[in-house]
Design an enzyme around this catalytic site. Structure first.
Site, short mmCIF file in Angstrom:
data_model
loop_
_atom_site.label_atom_id
_atom_site.label_comp_id
_atom_site.label_asym_id
_atom_site.label_seq_id
_atom_site.Cartn_x
_atom_site.Cartn_y
_atom_site.Cartn_z
N HIS A 229 -10.66 -5.47 -1.91
CA HIS A 229 -11.64 -5.34 -0.83
C HIS A 229 -12.80 -4.53 -1.41
CE1 HIS A 229 -8.86 -6.85 2.19
NE2 HIS A 229 -7.94 -6.04 1.71
N GLU B 99 -6.45 -10.17 -1.77
CA GLU B 99 -7.19 -10.02 -0.50
C GLU B 99 -8.70 -9.89 -0.75
OE1 GLU B 99 -5.51 -6.99 2.02
OE2 GLU B 99 -3.45 -7.48 1.43
N ASN C 257 1.80 -4.47 -3.46
CA ASN C 257 0.42 -4.85 -3.14
C ASN C 257 -0.36 -3.59 -2.81
OD1 ASN C 257 -1.47 -7.02 -2.55
ND2 ASN C 257 -1.29 -6.45 -0.38
N GLU D 278 0.80 -1.23 0.00
CA GLU D 278 0.00 0.00 0.00
C GLU D 278 0.84 1.28 0.00
OE1 GLU D 278 -2.85 -0.48 3.15
OE2 GLU D 278 -3.50 -2.43 2.40
N ASP E 58 -12.50 -9.71 -0.67
CA ASP E 58 -13.72 -9.83 0.13
C ASP E 58 -14.75 -8.87 -0.45
OD1 ASP E 58 -13.29 -7.21 1.31
OD2 ASP E 58 -11.95 -8.13 2.76
#
Ligand code: G3I
Length: 371
Positions: free
Chosen positions: A259, A287, A223, A182, A289
Site C-alpha cells: 500500500h 495488496e 502477510n 500483519e 495500491d
C-alpha cells in the site's frame, strides 16, 4: 477521460504474442498446479474490456506470474462492470473481507461462510486461483474474542478450531493462505494483541501448522505491510521467517502488501524480496495500491502509472515472485478514503471503471522485453 500516457507504445501493447510468448503461456503457471487459461467471462453486465484487448491476466500468465485483485463478495453479484472486470482481467482473487475471522464466525461456534463461498464459486466459474485472506490477525480478531473473558487456553482452542475449520472447508480451492496477517510493529517486533497476549509468539507457528494440517497443498504465507523495502520492519519479518524455517514450520511465502503513497515505492524492493527468496520462500505482492491526494491531477496519475509499473517490473525480476494482486478493483470501491480522508484514486480503474494510466502501464510492463 484521462490523458493518454506519455510515450505509450499502444501499437505494440495489444499485439499478438510471439511464438516464444505462446510457448511460455502453455508452460508457465504461477506456482504449483495447472495454469488457469483465460476463460470467457460468465458474468453478466457490460464488459469494459475492449474487443481483442489482451487482459492483464493473459499478459501475466505469459510471463509465468499471476495478476490478482481483492474483491467484495456482494459486488461480484452486481449488474455492473465489476464482475466482468474481476472475471476477465485477473487470474487470482482475494476476498477483501469475506474470509476474515470476524466475518466467518460472528459469535463463538456459529460460522457463516456464505460470502466467502460466493467468492470461491465465482473464482471456480472463471477458472481463477484464490488467495485466502486471512486466517489469523492478532489485531483484528472477532470482537467477541476479546470482549468475553476466555482463558488463554480457551483462546488457543478457539483459534485452532477457526483455522482448521476454515482452511479445511476450502481445502483444495486455495492456492495460498495469508495465514498470519500483519504480525509486526514498525520496529519489527511482534505486535501486541489478544492472540500474542494470550498465546505468546507461538500463535504464529501454531497457526501455520494447523493450516498445513487442514490443507497440506496450500502455500502458507505471512502477510505484512510496510515491509517492502529494507528497514527495521522488514528486518523483523526476515528474522521471523528465518526462525520459522529453521524450526521446520510450514511457511512457504511472504506477502508484501504494498500500500504505497505516490512516489514512495522503495528502490530496494527487489533486493528485499531476494533476501526472503534466499530462505527458500516464494514472495508475492498481495495488496498493491498507490494513493494520492484527491482530487487527482493528470500529472499525479502519470506518476502513479510509473509506480505501478515499477512494482510489476520488480516482481518480473524476482524469479520466485509469483504474482501481483491489486487492493481494490477501482477507485469507487476503495478502502483508502475510508481510512485516510483526502486520499484516494489509488487503483488502476477509476470510479466509472475506466482504465487509468496505471492500468496501461501495468500491461506495458508485462510486455516489456527482458524483465
Ligand atoms: O462486518 C461489518 C458489517 O456487518 C457491517 O455491515 C459493516 C458496516 O460498515 O461493517 C462491517 O465490517 C467492516 C468490514 O470492512 C466489511 O465492510 C469493518 O467495519 C471494516 O473495518 C472493514 O474494513 C476492512 C479492513 O481491512 C479491516 O478488516 C477493509 O474493507 C479492507 O479493505 C481492509 O483490508 C486490509 C487487509 O485485510 C490487510 N491489509 C490492509 C488492508 C487495507 O486496510
Amino acid at each position: 477521460m484521462h490523458a493518454p500516457r506519455r510515450n505509450s507504445p499502444r501499437a505494440g501493447l495489444w499485439a499478438m504474442p510471439t511464438a516464444l510468448a505462446l510457448l511460455l503461456a502453455t508452460g508457465c503457471g504461477s506456482g504449483d498446479g495447472d495454469p488457469a487459461p483465460p476463460s470467457p467471462s460468465q458474468s453478466t453486465g457490460p464488459s469494459p474490456t475492449a474487443p481483442g484487448e489482451r487482459t492483464m491476466r493473459q499478459l501475466a500468465e505469459e510471463r509465468g506470474k499471476y495478476m490478482g485483485v481483492a474483491v467484495d463478495a456482494d459486488a461480484l453479484g452486481e449488474e455492473s462492470p465489476y464482475p466482468r472486470l474481476a472475471g476477465e482481467q485477473f487470474g487470482m482473487l482475494t476476498a477483501e473481507n469475506a474470509m476474515k475471522w470476524p466475518q466467518t464466525e460472528r459469535s463463538p461456534g456459529s460460522t457463516s461462510y456464505e460470502d466467502a463461498d460466493r467468492v470461491v464459486d465465482f473464482a471456480k466459474r472463471h477458472r481463477q486461483r484464490l488467495r485466502g485472506h486471512a486466517l489469523t490477525w492478532n489485531t483484528h480478531e472477532p470482537q467477541w474474542l476479546s470482549a468475553q473473558k476466555f482463558s488463554d487456553e480457551r483462546i488457543g482452542e478457539l483459534l485452532r478450531e477457526h483455522v482448521q475449520d476454515e482452511a479445511g472447508r476450502y481445502k483444495g480451492a486455495i492456492y495460498a493462505w495469508d495465514v498470519v496477517n500483519e504480525p509486526l510493529t514498525g520496529k519489527g517486533t511482534l505486535k501486541p494483541g489478544t492472540l500474542l497476549d494470550a498465546l505468546g509468539p507461538d500463535y504464529i507457528a501454531d497457526s501455520l501448522r494447523w493450516a498445513h494440517q487442514a490443507d497440506p497443498d496450500a502455500r502458507l504465507y505471512l502477510n505484512e505491510f510496510g515491509a517492502e523495502g529494507i528497514g527495521p520492519k522488514s528486518d523483523g519479518l526476515y528474522r521471523l521467517a528465518k526462525s520459522l524455517k529453521e524450526k521446520g514450520v510450514p511457511l512457504h511465502g511472504i506477502g508484501f502488501e504494498s500500500h504505497f503513497e505516490l512516489g514512495k515505492v522503495p528502490k530496494d524492493m527487489r533486493q528485499n524480496m531476494e533476501r526472503f527468496t534466499a530462505l527458500g520462500l516464494e514472495v508475492a505482492v498481495t495488496e498493491l495500491d498507490v494513493r494520492m491526494r484527491t482530487p487527482a491531477t493528470d500529472d499525479a496519475l502519470e506518476r502513479q502509472a510509473e509506480d505501478y509499473a515499477s512494482v510489476i517490473r520488480t516482481c518480473l525480476n524476482v524469479e520466485k515472485c509469483v504474482g501481483v494482486s491489486f487492493w481494490n478493483l477501482h477507485d469507487g470501491a476503495s478502502h483508502v478514503p475510508k481510512k485516510r480522508p483526502g486520499w484516494g484514486a489509488a487503483h488502476a480503474y477509476d470510479a466509472q471503471y475506466r482504465p487509468k494510466p496505471a492500468r496501461e502501464a501495468v500491461a506495458e510492463a508485462l510486455t516489456e522485453e527482458g524483465g
